[in-house]
Scaffold this motif. Structure first.
Motif, mmCIF file in Angstrom:
data_model
loop_
_atom_site.group_PDB
_atom_site.id
_atom_site.type_symbol
_atom_site.label_atom_id
_atom_site.label_comp_id
_atom_site.label_asym_id
_atom_site.label_seq_id
_atom_site.Cartn_x
_atom_site.Cartn_y
_atom_site.Cartn_z
ATOM 1 N N GLU A 1 0.813 -1.225 -0.081
ATOM 2 C CA GLU A 1 -0.004 0.040 0.127
ATOM 3 C C GLU A 1 0.927 1.249 -0.149
ATOM 4 O O GLU A 1 1.811 1.396 0.908
ATOM 5 C CB GLU A 1 -1.028 -0.042 1.297
ATOM 6 N N ILE A 2 0.547 2.173 -0.953
ATOM 7 C CA ILE A 2 1.483 3.492 -1.056
ATOM 8 C C ILE A 2 0.532 4.522 -0.977
ATOM 9 O O ILE A 2 -0.566 4.680 -1.648
ATOM 10 C CB ILE A 2 2.170 3.469 -2.368
ATOM 11 N N SER A 3 0.684 5.092 0.083
ATOM 12 C CA SER A 3 -0.346 6.291 0.583
ATOM 13 C C SER A 3 0.398 7.622 0.336
ATOM 14 O O SER A 3 1.374 7.930 0.672
ATOM 15 C CB SER A 3 -0.563 6.340 2.135
ATOM 16 N N PHE A 4 -0.270 8.154 -0.720
ATOM 17 C CA PHE A 4 0.052 9.609 -1.230
ATOM 18 C C PHE A 4 -0.421 10.917 -0.815
ATOM 19 O O PHE A 4 -1.917 10.905 -0.846
ATOM 20 C CB PHE A 4 0.314 9.794 -2.749
ATOM 21 N N LYS A 5 0.028 11.783 -0.084
ATOM 22 C CA LYS A 5 -0.717 13.183 0.467
ATOM 23 C C LYS A 5 0.084 14.174 -0.143
ATOM 24 O O LYS A 5 1.052 14.722 0.256
ATOM 25 C CB LYS A 5 -0.490 13.226 2.117
ATOM 26 N N PRO A 6 -0.772 14.499 -1.447
ATOM 27 C CA PRO A 6 -0.144 16.037 -1.940
ATOM 28 C C PRO A 6 -0.594 17.203 -1.408
ATOM 29 O O PRO A 6 -1.687 17.057 -0.858
ATOM 30 C CB PRO A 6 -0.682 15.701 -3.288
ATOM 31 N N VAL B 1 3.742 2.274 2.628
ATOM 32 C CA VAL B 1 4.870 3.465 2.437
ATOM 33 C C VAL B 1 3.995 4.734 2.355
ATOM 34 O O VAL B 1 2.968 4.913 1.658
ATOM 35 C CB VAL B 1 5.536 3.171 0.956
ATOM 36 N N GLY B 2 4.540 5.589 3.056
ATOM 37 C CA GLY B 2 3.787 7.045 3.077
ATOM 38 C C GLY B 2 4.559 8.035 2.142
ATOM 39 O O GLY B 2 5.896 8.249 2.508
ATOM 40 N N VAL B 3 3.856 8.489 1.319
ATOM 41 C CA VAL B 3 4.584 9.678 0.523
ATOM 42 C C VAL B 3 3.843 10.691 0.777
ATOM 43 O O VAL B 3 2.556 10.946 0.507
ATOM 44 C CB VAL B 3 4.477 9.262 -0.970
ATOM 45 N N SER B 4 4.564 12.111 0.870
ATOM 46 C CA SER B 4 3.903 13.505 0.904
ATOM 47 C C SER B 4 4.604 14.450 0.178
ATOM 48 O O SER B 4 5.841 14.143 -0.245
ATOM 49 C CB SER B 4 4.161 13.672 2.495
#
Length: 581
Positions: A454-459, A496-499
């Protein structure tokens, strides 16, 4: 008929004859100003003199221009005259021993003393900004007359005191004959500036034109409650010619001093006229150049000790300057030679560095090309399975071909980048949407991973545009996210957390994961080339990302969050497009 009637005509003739035989007193009045208050007071003063001398003298009064009054005084056709102090000084100076005598001085109601009652005021349009006299140089000026010493003459002295030639200070000077015409010339724009008597604006405050003009180059003085652009001088003078009857002088002076005040104006005696002498000295028009030379010589004589000291210091300075200049030239030649040698060494070092980078990038071909090749392999395998099962559709075929083409293009761009380094070509940078690069990298990774992560993207809400080489930026972003995915893929629920955010004018791309906690030593080792914690890793991904960050004036940092998880952060400067978005 009674004899008395015969005597009446004879008596009338006698009376007329007697009146005509009275001594004549001739008073000339210089037409100085059209201010009603001035005119009314002078008129009252002359009426009082006429009344006092009635039956003893016949008083004749003439209003004359300055030139007319001067001629009549020189031809002895005038016994007394009223004029400004400058005219009086001029007459006295030209008469030699037969100079006129000053009986009384007019005391202006706005003046602290009669010595400082008159001067000149420069005017301009009200829209103009306030300026000093020096800042008015080169503009056009309107004046009443060249012989208007109180206003125009006083202004010329101020210019002379600035060590400027009054003849060449203004671009042009127009003499218009009256102060009304001077004001109209300024208001109409025919002249930039005008010169009028001090207090003219204040005494004509009911004139609507006064609202359209303003004083310029105003001096800071407390002796007169009016705006003035010049020094102040003695007011109007009542003077007697050198051959006037002393007894009559006494009678007239007594009458002047007894004249009641009118709008604050009164006659008095005394007053210092020395400022007038200084003005007259400066205004000797035929001697402007001579005065400039004499003033220079006078200053040289007074300041000779200081001038000699300054010359000595100047000579020493030039000697020192010459020595220093020679030394600087010598050092400059040495620095130029050293700089050339340094540039040569830098060029050699850069060449060596490029060789190292090419070697490093060549080594990464197997590292980076593995990703697009794996995707291509997956798509080909999927196409075979679909064909065997008979489920291959045109849509599925087109989508697979399109994705394979995209991966081939990506592999080709990596190869081109290596070739550009070898050919000394600079990166092709352009405004690039960082959010789009991140989303594309996430999509590529999800398509190629067999294990679902799971890849979580917070733009962030704002558009994030950076000036970057798109291939290099995609390579950096892809490596950071891929490392995080690989670090946590053995976890039961890999995450994986992406911001993406903006801080202090920079784009901040941060990635974290729920993989094993790294020791501080391991975090430090991450930054070292060829170090890896993976079984089949090469240790090239992070050094490549770090080089790309530096090349884009950014930074790559490694930290831990509150849970101890590794946080990899890439910071890049924003473009103007992003800041204005």
């Amino acid at each position: 008929m009674p004899k008395v009637f015969y005597l009446l005509p004879l008596m009338a003739v006698c009376l007329i004859s007697s009146a005509s035989e009275l001594p004549v007193i001739r008073i000339g009045c210089q037409m100085v100003t059209d201010t009603p208050k001035y005119q009314n007071f002078i008129s009252d003063s002359l009426k009082d003199i006429e009344e006092q001398l009635k039956g003893k003298y016949r008083v004749e009064i003439e209003n004359l221009t300055s030139n007319q009054l001067r001629k009549k005084i020189e031809s002895h056709e005038i016994d007394y005259f009223i004029s400004d102090s400058m005219f009086y000084l001029g007459v006295s100076a030209s008469s030699g021993p037969n100079s006129a005598s000053r009986l009384a001085v007019l005391w202006h109601p706005r003046a602290v003393n009669p010595t400082e009652s008159e001067g000149g005021t420069i005017i301009s349009l009200k829209s103009e900004e306030n300026k000093t006299l020096l800042q008015l140089e080169g503009q056009t000026l309107a004046a009443k007359s060249e012989r208007d010493y109180v206003s125009y003459g006083a202004l010329r002295r101020e210019i002379f005191e600035l060590h400027k030639n009054p003849k060449h200070f203004f671009d042009s000077v127009s003499f218009l004959g009256s102060y009304d015409d001077v004001i109209d010339s300024v208001i109409s724009g025919k002249s930039d500036l005008g010169i009028i008597p001090t207090c003219y604006i204040e005494e004509h405050n009911l004139d609507p034109r006064m609202k359209e003009i303003k004083p310029q180059a105003v001096k800071n003085q407390k002796a007169l409650s009016c705006f003035s652009s010049t020094r102040l001088y003695l007011g109007l003078v009542f003077a007697a010619s050198y051959d006037a009857d002393p007894y009559l002088n006494r009678l007239i002076l007594a009458e002047l001093l007894d004249t009641p005040a009118h709008d604050g104006f009164v006659w008095t005696v005394g007053g210092d006229i020395s400022q007038g002498h200084e003005l007259f000295k400066a205004l000797n028009e035929e001697q402007y150049e001579k005065l400039s030379r004499s003033a220079l010589m006078r200053h040289l004589e007074e300041k000779s000790p200081y001038i000699l000291a300054a010359l000595g210091a100047l000579i020493l300075f030039f000697i020192h300057w010459f020595s220093v200049n020679r030394l600087v030239e010598k050092r400059t030649r040495q620095l130029i030679k050293a700089q050339k040698e340094t540039d040569k060494i830098k060029e050699q070092f850069a060449a060596m560095q490029r060789v190292g980078v090419i070697g490093l990038m060549s080594s990464t071909l197997s590292h980076e090309l593995k990703q697009p090749i794996s995707v291509i392999g997956n798509y080909l395998q999927g196409m075979r399975l679909l064909r065997k099962s008979g489920r291959m559709t045109d849509k599925a075929l087109d989508e697979s071909i399109e994705n394979i083409g995209a991966q081939i293009e990506r592999a080709n761009s990596i190869i081109k980048k290596v070739r550009s380094y070898a050919g000394k070509k600079s990166s092709e940078r352009k405004p690039t949407d960082l959010k789009e690069i991140i989303e594309r990298s996430i999509s590529d990774l999800l398509k190629t991973r067999t294990k679902r992560t799971e890849i979580s993207f917070k733009p962030c809400r704002e558009t994030v545009i950076v000036d970057a080489d798109e291939t290099e930026l995609h390579l950096a972003v892809h490596n950071i996210i891929k490392n995080a995915v690989e670090a946590c893929e053995e976890q039961p629920s890999p995450l994986v957390g992406v911001s993406l955010s903006i801080e202090n004018g920079k784009a901040v791309f941060a990635v974290t994961d729920n993989g094993p906690i790294l020791a501080p030593e391991a975090i430090e080792n991450i930054k070292k080339p060829l170090w890896t914690s993976k079984k089949n890793g090469m240790g090239l991904g992070i050094p490549i990302v770090s080089r790309i960050a530096e090349a884009h004036r950014g930074s790559l940092t490694f930290d831990t969050d509150d849970k101890g998880s590794l946080v990899v952060t890439l910071r890049l400067p924003l473009t103007k497009e992003s800041k204005n978005a």
